[in-house]
Each structure stands twice: as structure tokens, then as C-alpha cells.
Scaffold this motif. Structure first.
Motif, PDB file in Angstrom:
ATOM      1  N   ALA A   1       0.826  -1.199   0.000  1.00 30.81           N
ATOM      2  CA  ALA A   1       0.000   0.000   0.000  1.00 30.81           C
ATOM      3  C   ALA A   1       0.868   1.259   0.000  1.00 30.81           C
ATOM      4  CB  ALA A   1      -0.927   0.002   1.207  1.00 30.81           C
ATOM      5  N   ALA A   2       1.937   1.207   0.816  1.00 29.84           N
ATOM      6  CA  ALA A   2       2.844   2.359   0.884  1.00 29.84           C
ATOM      7  C   ALA A   2       3.495   2.604  -0.473  1.00 29.84           C
ATOM      8  CB  ALA A   2       3.915   2.126   1.958  1.00 29.84           C
ATOM      9  N   LEU A   3       3.878   1.499  -1.149  1.00 29.61           N
ATOM     10  CA  LEU A   3       4.502   1.619  -2.465  1.00 29.61           C
ATOM     11  C   LEU A   3       3.521   2.219  -3.471  1.00 29.61           C
ATOM     12  CD1 LEU A   3       6.856   1.145  -4.357  1.00 29.61           C
ATOM     13  CD2 LEU A   3       6.026  -1.209  -4.716  1.00 29.61           C
ATOM     14  N   ALA A   4       2.262   1.754  -3.406  1.00 30.27           N
ATOM     15  CA  ALA A   4       1.248   2.281  -4.328  1.00 30.27           C
ATOM     16  C   ALA A   4       1.016   3.764  -4.070  1.00 30.27           C
ATOM     17  CB  ALA A   4      -0.063   1.504  -4.145  1.00 30.27           C
ATOM     18  N   SER A   5       1.004   4.162  -2.776  1.00 30.20           N
ATOM     19  CA  SER A   5       0.833   5.572  -2.442  1.00 30.20           C
ATOM     20  C   SER A   5       1.983   6.403  -2.972  1.00 30.20           C
ATOM     21  CB  SER A   5       0.726   5.730  -0.916  1.00 30.20           C
ATOM     22  OG  SER A   5       0.685   7.092  -0.573  1.00 30.20           O
ATOM     23  N   ARG A   6       3.222   5.899  -2.782  1.00 29.37           N
ATOM     24  CA  ARG A   6       4.387   6.638  -3.251  1.00 29.37           C
ATOM     25  C   ARG A   6       4.372   6.764  -4.775  1.00 29.37           C
ATOM     26  NH1 ARG A   6       7.618  10.700  -2.240  1.00 29.37           N
ATOM     27  NH2 ARG A   6       9.680  10.460  -3.149  1.00 29.37           N
ATOM     28  N   THR A   7       3.920   5.692  -5.467  1.00 28.42           N
ATOM     29  CA  THR A   7       3.830   5.734  -6.923  1.00 28.42           C
ATOM     30  C   THR A   7       2.845   6.801  -7.360  1.00 28.42           C
ATOM     31  OG1 THR A   7       4.348   3.382  -7.059  1.00 28.42           O
ATOM     32  CG2 THR A   7       3.329   4.377  -8.987  1.00 28.42           C
ATOM     33  N   GLY A   8       1.715   6.911  -6.632  1.00 26.83           N
ATOM     34  CA  GLY A   8       0.739   7.939  -6.944  1.00 26.83           C
ATOM     35  C   GLY A   8       1.289   9.328  -6.743  1.00 26.83           C
ATOM     36  N   ASP A   9       2.081   9.501  -5.655  1.00 24.00           N
ATOM     37  CA  ASP A   9       2.685  10.810  -5.393  1.00 24.00           C
ATOM     38  C   ASP A   9       3.639  11.205  -6.517  1.00 24.00           C
ATOM     39  OD1 ASP A   9       1.337  10.673  -2.978  1.00 24.00           O
ATOM     40  OD2 ASP A   9       3.068   9.877  -1.893  1.00 24.00           O
ATOM     41  N   ILE A  10       4.471  10.246  -6.913  1.00 23.82           N
ATOM     42  CA  ILE A  10       5.425  10.516  -7.981  1.00 23.82           C
ATOM     43  C   ILE A  10       4.692  10.838  -9.280  1.00 23.82           C
ATOM     44  CG2 ILE A  10       7.197   9.456  -9.442  1.00 23.82           C
ATOM     45  CD1 ILE A  10       8.215   7.996  -6.985  1.00 23.82           C
ATOM     46  N   ALA A  11       3.569  10.133  -9.503  1.00 23.07           N
ATOM     47  CA  ALA A  11       2.797  10.398 -10.722  1.00 23.07           C
ATOM     48  C   ALA A  11       2.265  11.824 -10.724  1.00 23.07           C
ATOM     49  CB  ALA A  11       1.655   9.398 -10.827  1.00 23.07           C
ATOM     50  N   LEU A  12       1.856  12.331  -9.544  1.00 28.76           N
ATOM     51  CA  LEU A  12       1.331  13.683  -9.446  1.00 28.76           C
ATOM     52  C   LEU A  12       2.410  14.709  -9.782  1.00 28.76           C
ATOM     53  CD1 LEU A  12      -0.880  15.703  -8.653  1.00 28.76           C
ATOM     54  CD2 LEU A  12      -0.135  15.460  -6.275  1.00 28.76           C
ATOM     55  N   VAL A  13       3.562  14.595  -9.131  1.00 28.17           N
ATOM     56  CA  VAL A  13       4.662  15.517  -9.401  1.00 28.17           C
ATOM     57  C   VAL A  13       5.195  15.304 -10.819  1.00 28.17           C
ATOM     58  CG1 VAL A  13       6.973  16.241  -8.676  1.00 28.17           C
ATOM     59  CG2 VAL A  13       5.280  15.616  -6.963  1.00 28.17           C
ATOM     60  N   GLY A  14       5.225  14.042 -11.250  1.00 32.30           N
ATOM     61  CA  GLY A  14       5.680  13.745 -12.602  1.00 32.30           C
ATOM     62  C   GLY A  14       4.807  14.412 -13.654  1.00 32.30           C
ATOM     63  N   LEU A  15       3.500  14.498 -13.382  1.00 32.45           N
ATOM     64  CA  LEU A  15       2.589  15.176 -14.310  1.00 32.45           C
ATOM     65  C   LEU A  15       2.956  16.657 -14.420  1.00 32.45           C
ATOM     66  CD1 LEU A  15       0.052  15.223 -16.086  1.00 32.45           C
ATOM     67  CD2 LEU A  15      -1.302  15.592 -13.999  1.00 32.45           C
ATOM     68  N   GLU A  16       3.259  17.292 -13.281  1.00 29.02           N
ATOM     69  CA  GLU A  16       3.647  18.704 -13.297  1.00 29.02           C
ATOM     70  C   GLU A  16       4.955  18.901 -14.066  1.00 29.02           C
ATOM     71  OE1 GLU A  16       1.981  20.644  -9.252  1.00 29.02           O
ATOM     72  OE2 GLU A  16       3.408  19.023  -8.948  1.00 29.02           O
ATOM     73  N   LEU A  17       5.903  17.976 -13.857  1.00 32.89           N
ATOM     74  CA  LEU A  17       7.167  18.060 -14.583  1.00 32.89           C
ATOM     75  C   LEU A  17       6.955  17.823 -16.077  1.00 32.89           C
ATOM     76  CD1 LEU A  17       9.479  16.115 -12.095  1.00 32.89           C
ATOM     77  CD2 LEU A  17       9.369  18.581 -12.452  1.00 32.89           C
ATOM     78  N   GLY A  18       6.032  16.919 -16.410  1.00 39.37           N
ATOM     79  CA  GLY A  18       5.712  16.673 -17.816  1.00 39.37           C
ATOM     80  C   GLY A  18       5.078  17.891 -18.476  1.00 39.37           C
ATOM     81  N   MET A  19       4.241  18.600 -17.732  1.00 38.68           N
ATOM     82  CA  MET A  19       3.654  19.830 -18.263  1.00 38.68           C
ATOM     83  C   MET A  19       4.746  20.884 -18.483  1.00 38.68           C
ATOM     84  SD  MET A  19       0.188  20.021 -15.909  1.00 38.68           S
ATOM     85  CE  MET A  19      -0.320  21.607 -16.561  1.00 38.68           C
ATOM     86  N   GLY A  20       5.744  20.875 -17.594  1.00 36.63           N
ATOM     87  CA  GLY A  20       6.878  21.775 -17.779  1.00 36.63           C
ATOM     88  C   GLY A  20       7.641  21.449 -19.052  1.00 36.63           C
ATOM     89  N   MET A  21       7.819  20.161 -19.324  1.00 40.27           N
ATOM     90  CA  MET A  21       8.503  19.748 -20.548  1.00 40.27           C
ATOM     91  C   MET A  21       7.719  20.169 -21.785  1.00 40.27           C
ATOM     92  SD  MET A  21      11.042  18.340 -22.087  1.00 40.27           S
ATOM     93  CE  MET A  21      12.004  17.142 -21.155  1.00 40.27           C
ATOM     94  N   ALA A  22       6.402  20.069 -21.708  1.00 37.06           N
ATOM     95  CA  ALA A  22       5.565  20.500 -22.839  1.00 37.06           C
ATOM     96  C   ALA A  22       5.702  22.004 -23.066  1.00 37.06           C
ATOM     97  CB  ALA A  22       4.104  20.134 -22.574  1.00 37.06           C
ATOM     98  N   LEU A  23       5.727  22.772 -21.983  1.00 39.77           N
ATOM     99  CA  LEU A  23       5.902  24.218 -22.103  1.00 39.77           C
ATOM    100  C   LEU A  23       7.272  24.553 -22.671  1.00 39.77           C
ATOM    101  CD1 LEU A  23       4.888  27.078 -21.612  1.00 39.77           C
ATOM    102  CD2 LEU A  23       5.692  26.900 -19.238  1.00 39.77           C
ATOM    103  N   LEU A  24       8.282  23.803 -22.230  1.00 38.72           N
ATOM    104  CA  LEU A  24       9.630  24.000 -22.779  1.00 38.72           C
ATOM    105  C   LEU A  24       9.621  23.758 -24.285  1.00 38.72           C
ATOM    106  CD1 LEU A  24      12.701  24.432 -22.421  1.00 38.72           C
ATOM    107  CD2 LEU A  24      12.891  21.968 -21.977  1.00 38.72           C
ATOM    108  N   GLY A  25       8.910  22.729 -24.726  1.00 42.22           N
ATOM    109  CA  GLY A  25       8.823  22.437 -26.153  1.00 42.22           C
ATOM    110  C   GLY A  25       8.236  23.602 -26.935  1.00 42.22           C
TER     111      GLY A  25
END
Length: 247
Positions: A1-25
Motif C-alpha cells: 500500500a505504501a509503495l502504491a501511495s508513493r507511486t501515486g505521489d510521484i505520478a502527481l509531481v511527474g505530471l507537473e514536470l511533464g507539463m513543464g517539458m511540454a511548455l519548454l517544447g
């Protein structure tokens, strides 16, 4: 459960970083159209941003939280720094556009004050945010040194300005007491402003020769002086703590 929670957290921040990459593009595409940004610059800008994103993701300390307002602004600064880093690979083709590069660097510097204000305004100050901001400042200074070097406005010695922070960090390995926290310092902030201001000014078209040498030489001298004072203070604190802990 802890691993799944951490994966979800990373996905949230990863989405923000991905949006940053799109803006950079989008920014890079606009520069390709307007000033003919070389493909090598585009590639290096993307690599630099990806590297910064990986470092941020690996050190993100707050499970369940997004980056927050202040860190998003700092991430916006990271986009600009990535563009400037990529531009280093675009010379001499980008030589006629140093004014635009100086403007981008000035915007990155201006946002440096905005993210701190946002952190206080929305009460989202954190040790991570302060470290993210500081390390990005250090990297921006190194990139500006590289731009001045490729513009032939300064010799290789100018990298001593940008490398000082990293040499200090390396010195922490043999002398761990250098990693102790330093008290807030107006002197340190003033030297940083002079340093970045001098680098930005020298990036402008027409600023070169003896004037640039005086600005950059003064920036390096002040930086060495400031680091020397900090090292001396840390050494004294270490000596006091060592004596105090002696049985």
C-alpha cells in the motif's frame, strides 16, 4: 500500500514536470521559428531540463503533495535556465541574439524573487524549496559563465565564478564541517546580486574588453572573499564544537 501511495505521489509531481517539458517544447519551437535556434541547442535544452526533473523527482520529500505555487515558479525558472544552457551549444549562430538571451536571463533572475514571495504569501516555504532555488541559482551562474566564454567575452577563468559553489560542495567530502548551516547574510546576498548582475551586463551586446574584465574580475574577487569568510566562520564553529565535546 505504501509503495502504491508513493507511486501515486510521484505520478502527481511527474505530471507537473511533464507539463513543464511540454511548455519548454513550445518555447523552443518559438525560438526555432523566430531566431533559428539550432537543433543542437534544442536537444541540449531538453536534456538539461530532463536532468533537472530527474533530480527534483528523486529528492521530492513530501508524499501526497504537489510541487506547490512557489516550486512551480522555480520550475518555470528552470525552463529558462535550460533554454540558456542549450543556447551555449548554438554559437556562433546565436551571436546576433545575445540581447534576447540576456532578456531571458533577466527574466529568470526576476522570477528568483517571485518564488520567494509566493512561498511567503501562500505559506509554503520549505527546506526543499530553498535548496531547489539555491541550486538553480548556482547552475544559472555557471550557464552565464559558459555563454560569456563562447562569446569570447572572457577566458576560461570566468568558469571560476560558476564553479565556486560546486568546489565548495566537493570540499565537504574531506571536510564535513563545511556542510554545517550558515546564518543568513546580507553580505552573501549582495555578492550574489553583484555576481549575477555583472554576468548579465557582460552578456549584453557591446559590453566587452576592459569594462567586462573589470566587472567579472570584481565579481570573482568578491565571491572568493565571501566564500573565505564563510569557510572561516564554519571552521571556527567546528573548532568550538570540537572543544566543547572533548571529554
Amino acid at each position: 500500500a505504501a509503495l502504491a501511495s508513493r507511486t501515486g505521489d510521484i505520478a502527481l509531481v511527474g505530471l507537473e514536470l511533464g507539463m513543464g517539458m511540454a511548455l519548454l517544447g513550445l518555447v523552443l519551437a518559438a525560438l526555432v521559428v523566430t531566431i533559428g535556434l539550432p537543433g543542437l541547442s534544442v536537444m541540449w535544452a531538453a536534456i538539461v531540463y530532463a536532468g533537472l526533473a530527474v533530480l527534483l523527482l528523486s529528492h521530492w520529500p513530501d508524499p501526497g503533495q504537489s510541487l506547490g505555487v512557489a516550486n512551480r515558479i522555480t520550475l518555470g525558472r528552470a525552463l529558462l535556465v535550460a533554454v540558456l544552457a542549450g543556447a551555449v551549444a548554438g554559437f556562433p549562430a546565436l551571436a546576433p541574439h545575445t540581447g534576447l538571451l540576456a532578456l531571458l536571463a533577466l527574466l529568470a533572475l526576476a522570477l528568483d524573487g517571485v518564488d520567494g514571495w509566493a512561498a511567503r504569501r501562500w505559506q509554503c516555504e520549505s527546506a526543499f524549496g530553498a535548496r531547489f532555488d539555491m541550486e538553480l541559482d548556482a547552475f544559472l551562474i555557471l550557464v552565464l559563465c559558459a555563454l560569456l566564454w563562447v562569446l569570447d567575452k572572457a577566458g576560461l577563468w570566468v568558469f571560476a565564478i560558476g564553479a565556486m559553489r560546486y568546489l565548495f560542495v566537493l570540499a565537504m567530502r574531506p571536510w564535513p564541517w563545511l556542510a554545517a548551516p550558515l546564518p543568513p547574510s546580507l553580505r552573501r546576498k549582495s555578492v550574489c546580486v553583484w555576481q549575477v548582475g555583472s554576468l548579465l551586463l557582460c552578456l549584453l551586446p557591446g559590453v566587452r574588453g576592459s569594462f567586462a574584465l573589470v566587472l567579472l574580475g570584481t565579481a570573482l574577487a568578491l565571491l572568493v572573499w565571501s566564500f573565505a569568510l564563510d569557510v572561516r566562520w564554519l571552521q571556527r564553529q567546528h573548532a568550538v564544537s570540537t572543544v566543547g565535546s572533548f571529554p
